[in-house]
Design a protein around this motif. Structure first.
Motif, PDB file in Angstrom:
ATOM      1  N   ALA A 170       0.821  -1.220   0.000  1.00  0.00           N
ATOM      2  CA  ALA A 170       0.000   0.000   0.000  1.00  0.00           C
ATOM      3  C   ALA A 170       0.848   1.261   0.000  1.00  0.00           C
ATOM      4  CB  ALA A 170      -0.936  -0.007   1.215  1.00  0.00           C
ATOM      5  N   ALA A 171       1.965   1.255   0.732  1.00  0.00           N
ATOM      6  CA  ALA A 171       2.824   2.448   0.767  1.00  0.00           C
ATOM      7  C   ALA A 171       3.464   2.701  -0.595  1.00  0.00           C
ATOM      8  CB  ALA A 171       3.895   2.279   1.838  1.00  0.00           C
ATOM      9  N   SER A 172       3.922   1.641  -1.241  1.00  0.00           N
ATOM     10  CA  SER A 172       4.531   1.803  -2.567  1.00  0.00           C
ATOM     11  C   SER A 172       3.503   2.275  -3.591  1.00  0.00           C
ATOM     12  CB  SER A 172       5.147   0.482  -3.030  1.00  0.00           C
ATOM     13  OG  SER A 172       6.262   0.146  -2.228  1.00  0.00           O
ATOM     14  N   ALA A 173       2.276   1.760  -3.496  1.00  0.00           N
ATOM     15  CA  ALA A 173       1.217   2.196  -4.409  1.00  0.00           C
ATOM     16  C   ALA A 173       0.911   3.676  -4.214  1.00  0.00           C
ATOM     17  CB  ALA A 173      -0.035   1.362  -4.189  1.00  0.00           C
ATOM     18  N   MET A 174       0.926   4.127  -2.955  1.00  0.00           N
ATOM     19  CA  MET A 174       0.670   5.538  -2.667  1.00  0.00           C
ATOM     20  C   MET A 174       1.771   6.426  -3.246  1.00  0.00           C
ATOM     21  SD  MET A 174       0.028   7.194   1.102  1.00  0.00           S
ATOM     22  CE  MET A 174       0.009   8.969   1.378  1.00  0.00           C
ATOM     23  N   LEU A 175       3.024   5.986  -3.115  1.00  0.00           N
ATOM     24  CA  LEU A 175       4.121   6.764  -3.668  1.00  0.00           C
ATOM     25  C   LEU A 175       4.056   6.776  -5.196  1.00  0.00           C
ATOM     26  CD1 LEU A 175       6.712   8.375  -3.471  1.00  0.00           C
ATOM     27  CD2 LEU A 175       7.985   6.227  -3.202  1.00  0.00           C
ATOM     28  N   ALA A 176       3.766   5.635  -5.796  1.00  0.00           N
ATOM     29  CA  ALA A 176       3.687   5.564  -7.260  1.00  0.00           C
ATOM     30  C   ALA A 176       2.651   6.538  -7.798  1.00  0.00           C
ATOM     31  CB  ALA A 176       3.364   4.139  -7.693  1.00  0.00           C
ATOM     32  N   ALA A 177       1.512   6.632  -7.108  1.00  0.00           N
ATOM     33  CA  ALA A 177       0.447   7.532  -7.553  1.00  0.00           C
ATOM     34  C   ALA A 177       0.856   8.997  -7.445  1.00  0.00           C
ATOM     35  CB  ALA A 177      -0.820   7.275  -6.737  1.00  0.00           C
ATOM     36  N   ASN A 211       6.068   5.087   6.960  1.00  0.00           N
ATOM     37  CA  ASN A 211       5.034   5.121   7.988  1.00  0.00           C
ATOM     38  C   ASN A 211       5.099   6.461   8.710  1.00  0.00           C
ATOM     39  OD1 ASN A 211       5.295   2.323   7.288  1.00  0.00           O
ATOM     40  ND2 ASN A 211       4.133   1.833   9.116  1.00  0.00           N
ATOM     41  N   ARG A 212       3.953   7.026   9.007  1.00  0.00           N
ATOM     42  CA  ARG A 212       3.908   8.372   9.573  1.00  0.00           C
ATOM     43  C   ARG A 212       4.632   8.476  10.905  1.00  0.00           C
ATOM     44  NH1 ARG A 212      -2.278  10.383   9.070  1.00  0.00           N
ATOM     45  NH2 ARG A 212      -1.385  12.185  10.160  1.00  0.00           N
ATOM     46  N   HIS A 213       4.671   7.371  11.676  1.00  0.00           N
ATOM     47  CA  HIS A 213       5.250   7.454  13.016  1.00  0.00           C
ATOM     48  C   HIS A 213       6.772   7.370  13.023  1.00  0.00           C
ATOM     49  CE1 HIS A 213       5.396   3.050  12.467  1.00  0.00           C
ATOM     50  NE2 HIS A 213       6.315   3.050  13.421  1.00  0.00           N
ATOM     51  N   LEU A 214       7.383   7.045  11.892  1.00  0.00           N
ATOM     52  CA  LEU A 214       8.827   6.844  11.887  1.00  0.00           C
ATOM     53  C   LEU A 214       9.578   8.184  11.888  1.00  0.00           C
ATOM     54  CD1 LEU A 214       9.048   3.844   9.412  1.00  0.00           C
ATOM     55  CD2 LEU A 214       9.405   3.805  11.886  1.00  0.00           C
ATOM     56  N   GLY A 267      -1.913   6.076   7.357  1.00  0.00           N
ATOM     57  CA  GLY A 267      -0.739   5.771   8.172  1.00  0.00           C
ATOM     58  C   GLY A 267       0.581   6.027   7.478  1.00  0.00           C
ATOM     59  N   PHE A 268       0.552   6.527   6.226  1.00  0.00           N
ATOM     60  CA  PHE A 268       1.786   6.770   5.474  1.00  0.00           C
ATOM     61  C   PHE A 268       1.948   8.254   5.176  1.00  0.00           C
ATOM     62  CE2 PHE A 268       0.237   2.541   3.972  1.00  0.00           C
ATOM     63  CZ  PHE A 268       1.169   1.780   4.633  1.00  0.00           C
ATOM     64  N   LYS A 269       3.192   8.640   4.876  1.00  0.00           N
ATOM     65  CA  LYS A 269       3.483  10.012   4.455  1.00  0.00           C
ATOM     66  C   LYS A 269       4.359   9.960   3.208  1.00  0.00           C
ATOM     67  CE  LYS A 269       7.164  10.105   7.954  1.00  0.00           C
ATOM     68  NZ  LYS A 269       7.569  10.683   9.265  1.00  0.00           N
ATOM     69  N   ILE A 270       4.098  10.893   2.287  1.00  0.00           N
ATOM     70  CA  ILE A 270       4.897  11.037   1.079  1.00  0.00           C
ATOM     71  C   ILE A 270       5.742  12.296   1.232  1.00  0.00           C
ATOM     72  CG2 ILE A 270       4.900  11.356  -1.426  1.00  0.00           C
ATOM     73  CD1 ILE A 270       3.757   8.707  -0.661  1.00  0.00           C
ATOM     74  N   VAL A 271       7.050  12.146   1.052  1.00  0.00           N
ATOM     75  CA  VAL A 271       7.980  13.260   1.213  1.00  0.00           C
ATOM     76  C   VAL A 271       8.762  13.475  -0.075  1.00  0.00           C
ATOM     77  CG1 VAL A 271      10.032  14.077   2.474  1.00  0.00           C
ATOM     78  CG2 VAL A 271       8.224  12.826   3.700  1.00  0.00           C
ATOM     79  N   GLU A 272       8.874  14.740  -0.484  1.00  0.00           N
ATOM     80  CA  GLU A 272       9.790  15.118  -1.554  1.00  0.00           C
ATOM     81  C   GLU A 272      10.905  15.935  -0.910  1.00  0.00           C
ATOM     82  OE1 GLU A 272      10.128  17.609  -5.762  1.00  0.00           O
ATOM     83  OE2 GLU A 272       8.422  17.918  -4.422  1.00  0.00           O
ATOM     84  N   ALA A 273      12.133  15.557  -1.150  1.00  0.00           N
ATOM     85  CA  ALA A 273      13.285  16.270  -0.595  1.00  0.00           C
ATOM     86  C   ALA A 273      14.243  16.604  -1.727  1.00  0.00           C
ATOM     87  CB  ALA A 273      13.976  15.420   0.464  1.00  0.00           C
ATOM     88  N   SER A 274      14.747  17.832  -1.738  1.00  0.00           N
ATOM     89  CA  SER A 274      15.603  18.297  -2.827  1.00  0.00           C
ATOM     90  C   SER A 274      16.976  18.689  -2.308  1.00  0.00           C
ATOM     91  CB  SER A 274      14.982  19.506  -3.533  1.00  0.00           C
ATOM     92  OG  SER A 274      13.705  19.163  -4.052  1.00  0.00           O
TER      93      SER A 274
END
Length: 357
Positions: free
Chosen positions: A194-201, A322-325, A346-353
């Motif tokens: 589920a986390a990978s699917a969320m990031l892919a989207a 995971n959001r708690h990490l 329960g997940f977070k998507i982060v973009e870092a540059s």
């Protein structure tokens, strides 16, 4: 598991040899071997044939002089002693036990050790089904079981279980019509995580240049990068599980976008040790477990540090966790800009540059 952490299953496995209940043989096969003080005490490890698909553990075994062999090419009826530390997943564990019983020489023994909270009684029952009467002891909150020298193995069950973790084509329940090559025991082997699917989207279609997937697993995120980002010039997959990485090769060969013949490089590698190559973008769903069950946020932080060092100036990291990490400090240390783009389920998507030069 980290080398400074006590490995109770390994200690229990080798206890009968230390106490004289069983006789050690240097000409032994150790399936899913792990390095530890109890193994060092046996000595003569250069003659010990070991299988270990998990790169950090494989590296530790090589450093102490053990010989790594291909688990899928273990010879039959060769070894007077076969040791096994079975994994948790049932089909994978049964296939490993079948390989062990097929590899033991006449008059030899197969011995296993499993922690009580990792399915010890089930694995003991499996070995009993293959080999009949066992000797079993309890030690260090584990069950240690071994076969008799005159054991007669159930040939039909051996043949069936030896194929229990064979690679197969899976259909995605999450995405109708999508399918992928997988096998029991690899992470998310029977589903799209589920986390990978969320990031892919969430991935933009403007990823370009040389792109890496840190912790690639069986290749889902890399498949999505290839399908969604036409300006990717090369794709590098880094994965510590050799079994998963072999599947990724099959999945990338069949993925939408593969007709562009983008160079794909696969690396059996422990990302926490850093990487030598440099990239324009990195996608990552970092693991937060090793071979044990406990949370290991230090692994994810090491992945973030490795990504920061591997990105070119102005390069971007796309990460799901995971959001708690607690990854915020590592992200702030390594990147000029950090944005949390989404939080859901329960997940977070982060973009870092990285800072541009």
């Amino acid at each position: 598991m980290p080398s400074n952490h006590r490995d109770i299953a390994l200690d229990a496995l080798l206890h009968p040899f230390a106490e004289g209940a069983l006789r050690w043989s240097a000409d032994a096969l150790f399936l899913r071997a792990r390095e530890g003080a109890a193994l060092h005490a046996r000595g003569g490890l250069s003659a010990l044939a070991c299988t270990q698909p998990f790169k950090p553990e494989a590296d530790r075994l090589q450093r102490i002089g053990a010989t790594l062999v291909d688990e899928d090419a273990v010879p039959a009826a060769r070894y007077p002693l076969v040791l096994v530390l079975p994994p948790r997943q049932r089909e994978e564990a049964r296939a490993l036990l079948a390989k062990a019983c097929m590899a033991v020489a006449p008059g030899g023994i197969v011995i296993t050790s499993v922690a009580n909270d990792e399915g010890a009684k089930s694995r003991e029952a499996d070995l009993k089904q293959l080999a009949g009467t066992l000797t079993t002891i309890s030690k260090h909150h584990c069950r240690v079981s071994w076969t008799r020298p005159d054991a007669t193995f159930d040939a039909a069950t051996l043949a069936q279980w030896a194929k229990a973790d064979t690679p197969r084509l899976q259909r995605s329940a999450e995405v109708p019509g999508e399918q992928f090559h997988s096998r029991p025991g690899v992470f998310a082997w029977d589903r799209v995580d589920a986390a990978s699917a969320m990031l892919a989207a969430a991935l933009p279609n403007d990823l370009h240049g040389r792109v890496a997937d840190f912790g690639a697993g069986w290749g889902y995120l890399s498949m999505q990068v290839l399908a969604r980002c036409p300006n990717v010039a090369a794709l590098d997959l880094y994965e510590a599980d050799a079994r998963a990485l072999a599947l990724a090769r099959e999945n990338l060969a069949d993925a939408p976008g593969s007709e562009r013949n983008v160079p794909v490089n696969r690396h059996w590698h422990d990302v926490t040790q850093g990487v030598a190559e440099r990239f324009d973008a990195i996608v990552c769903n970092p693991p937060f477990h090793a071979l044990g069950r406990g949370d290991r946020p230090d692994i994810g932080r090491a992945f973030i540090t490795a990504a920061a060092n591997a990105l070119k100036p102005g390069g971007r990291l796309w990460l799901v966790a995971n959001r708690h990490l607690p990854y915020e400090y590592a992200l702030g240390e390594g990147f000029a800009q950090v944005s949390t783009l989404a939080q859901n389920g329960g997940f977070k998507i982060v973009e870092a540059s990285k800072a541009a030069r």
